[in-house]
Motif scaffolding. Structure first.
Motif, mmCIF file in Angstrom:
data_model
loop_
_atom_site.group_PDB
_atom_site.id
_atom_site.type_symbol
_atom_site.label_atom_id
_atom_site.label_comp_id
_atom_site.label_asym_id
_atom_site.label_seq_id
_atom_site.Cartn_x
_atom_site.Cartn_y
_atom_site.Cartn_z
ATOM 1 N N ARG A 431 0.840 -1.192 0.000
ATOM 2 C CA ARG A 431 0.000 0.000 0.000
ATOM 3 C C ARG A 431 0.879 1.248 0.000
ATOM 4 N NH1 ARG A 431 -5.117 0.701 2.227
ATOM 5 N NH2 ARG A 431 -4.932 -1.378 3.166
ATOM 6 N N SER A 489 -4.502 6.437 -1.643
ATOM 7 C CA SER A 489 -4.473 5.017 -1.258
ATOM 8 C C SER A 489 -4.459 4.148 -2.505
ATOM 9 C CB SER A 489 -5.675 4.657 -0.379
ATOM 10 O OG SER A 489 -5.675 3.277 -0.069
ATOM 11 N N VAL A 491 -3.509 0.110 -3.405
ATOM 12 C CA VAL A 491 -3.221 -1.177 -2.756
ATOM 13 C C VAL A 491 -3.129 -2.261 -3.828
ATOM 14 C CG1 VAL A 491 -3.929 -2.864 -1.042
ATOM 15 C CG2 VAL A 491 -4.477 -0.444 -0.703
#
Length: 530
Positions: A431, A489, A491
């Protein structure tokens, strides 16, 4: 507002519609025939009763006229039976005199004449006066009536009416029996019709069900990868082009033959292309290694030259450095292409027990010195997360994901790697809180030579094969990789089964030489920090 919503009704199947149509039309026809037959036969029975009533009435009127002619007086109803023979039981007669005298009698079941009561006579007289020729006579049942006048000429002549009645019990019983038989026959016929129609339609539509089953089996085959051959076909018995449904099966078989041939051609082309890439990459490694070696040798020779080297020597030094840099870049590209070709052929994996937690820790330790301006963190469980896989290739997966996060994010970005176990799978997540991936390139992120530069802040000089190699390695282990991204973000999630679904294959000798060595770093837990 109602809390209950009717459930949406799905479309009816062809078999159901055909059964409903055939059964409905035939049922309508049978019901119409049954009603018409019942009406006609009921009229026939009623007509026969009227004929019998007319015959009985004529005999009784003739006997009344003879009695009047002989006695010159209105006869009693019981006197009319003496001259009658073959009279059925239940027949009644009522004599109505113009003077108001009324007498009546009927034939009992033991064929003896019995007098009618005044109430019974009154019921008949009232019905006739109201124009009704069918009436319930108390204690005797329902009767059908007719009446005829009788008179003698002369001034002192007497006149009277003779009312004759026959019971309707037998006729009504016959009509009821007739209706019951017709109704039961119609219902039984409809049941047999529904069963025969269902069986006939089911047999007729069996080829279509075979077509659907074959299409479903083909649809469940993985036609997008690997050695593809469509062997499913509609059985020959269900693909007879002389029938409408069989024609559909024959058309599907023709289509599958064509698709199978096309897939075979595509497979051969892909195999030739992979072989070409592998051969070309393998052949290019030797001259590239030679170029690299000679450039390094020349650079060492130039480095040992005196300080008074002239401009030509400096220019040659610069050129050799560029040659060396480009040869290194070409060597890396060729190695990546060769690795991809071998991974697609399933030749690159050497399986053993792999500690995924150790690989994550070593990956962060190797990546930290190359990006001191990033924040790094790692989260691994206390117990090792072990799977069966290729240590070198899985180490390359970790390195590629960390390098991708490091390269495409600005300074100060936090990069976190986490290892966990979820059910029967080991999960690795990388991440970062960078700017995210452009949705326009997200779907092509794992394709060859795909670049995410448009969605990141920094341009890269990579070949665009890193994530493609990562996905090929994970697919080779029977796992999956996915990505979710939004600003702040991104991931990458890797899921690997504890035991891969592929068979262990022996790697060729040159591939074994190319595999990166499993790192020899000390295992420790790294928590946060830069």
């Amino acid at each position: 507002m109602s809390l209950f919503h009717p459930r949406a009704r799905g479309p009816l199947s062809l078999q159901t519609r055909l059964m409903a149509a055939v059964t409905g039309f035939v049922s309508l026809i049978l019901v119409v025939i049954a009603i018409a037959t019942s009406v006609v036969l009921g009229n026939v029975l009623n007509g026969r009763l009227q004929d019998e009533l007319g015959t009985a009435s004529k005999g009784l009127v003739r006997a009344a006229a003879e009695n009047l002619f002989l006695s010159r007086a209105v006869p009693d109803a019981s006197e009319l039976w003496s001259s009658q023979t073959g009279v059925q039981s239940g027949t009644l007669v009522i004599v109505l005199s113009d003077s108001g005298a009324v007498t009546g009698s009927y034939v009992s079941t033991d064929r003896v004449a019995q007098h009618l009561s005044s109430l019974q006579i009154q019921q008949v007289v009232t019905a006739l006066s109201e124009g009704r020729y069918e009436e319930e006579v108390g204690g005797l049942g329902t009767y059908q009536f007719t009446h005829q006048p009788v008179s003698m000429p002369g001034q002192d002549a007497h006149s009277f009416q003779v009312v004759t009645g026959l019971p309707r019990a037998a006729t009504d019983a016959q009509i009821t029996t007739l209706f019951s038989v017709i109704a039961l026959t119609t219902i039984g016929g409809l049941i047999l019709l529904a069963l025969s129609t269902a069986i006939t339609i089911r047999l007729a539509l069996r080829p279509l069900r075979e077509v659907a089953a074959t299409a479903n089996r083909v649809a469940n085959q993985p036609l997008d990868r690997g050695d593809v051959s469509i062997t499913e076909r509609v059985p020959a018995a269900e693909a007879d082009p002389r029938t409408e449904t069989g024609l559909v099966g024959a058309a599907l078989n023709t289509l599958l033959d064509h698709v199978d041939a096309s897939l075979a051609v595509r497979q051969r082309n892909e195999e030739r292309m992979r072989q070409f890439v592998a051969d070309a990459s393998h052949e290019l490694r030797t001259p590239l290694s030679s170029i690299r070696g000679y450039s390094e040798l020349s650079l060492r020779a130039l480095d040992r030259s005196t300080a008074e080297e002239d401009a030509a020597t400096a220019s040659a030094h610069t050129a050799l450095e560029r040659i060396q840099a480009q040869s290194l870049r070409m060597t890396s590209l060729v190695e990546d292409l060769l690795l991809l070709a071998r991974l697609e052929e399933g030749r690159e994996l050497t399986l053993s027990t792999v500690d995924l937690s150790r690989l994550a820790i070593e990956g962060v330790e190797d990546a930290r010195p190359t990006a001191m301006d990033h924040e790094w963190s790692i989260d691994v469980p206390e117990e090792p997360v072990e799977i069966i896989g290729d240590t070198g290739r899985l180490q390359q997966v970790v390195a590629n994901l960390l390098a991708n996060a490091r390269t495409h994010t600005p300074a100060g970005t936090r990069i976190a790697i986490a290892v966990s176990e979820e059910g029967s799978e080991a999960v690795l997540r990388v991440r970062d809180d960078g700017p995210g991936i452009d949705p326009a390139v997200r779907d092509e992120l794992f394709s060859r030579f795909a670049r995410g530069d448009r969605s990141r802040n920094r341009a890269t000089g990579g070949s665009g094969l890193g994530l493609s190699i990562t996905k090929a390695i994970i697919d080779g282990h029977g796992g999956s990789i996915s990505v979710t991204s939004e600003p702040g973000s991104t991931v990458f999630t890797v899921r690997l089964p504890h035991t891969p679904t592929v068979q262990k294959r022996a790697a060729p000798a040159d591939a074994a030489e190319d595999a990166p060595p499993p790192g020899g770093h000390r295992i420790e837990r790294v928590v946060g920090g830069r």
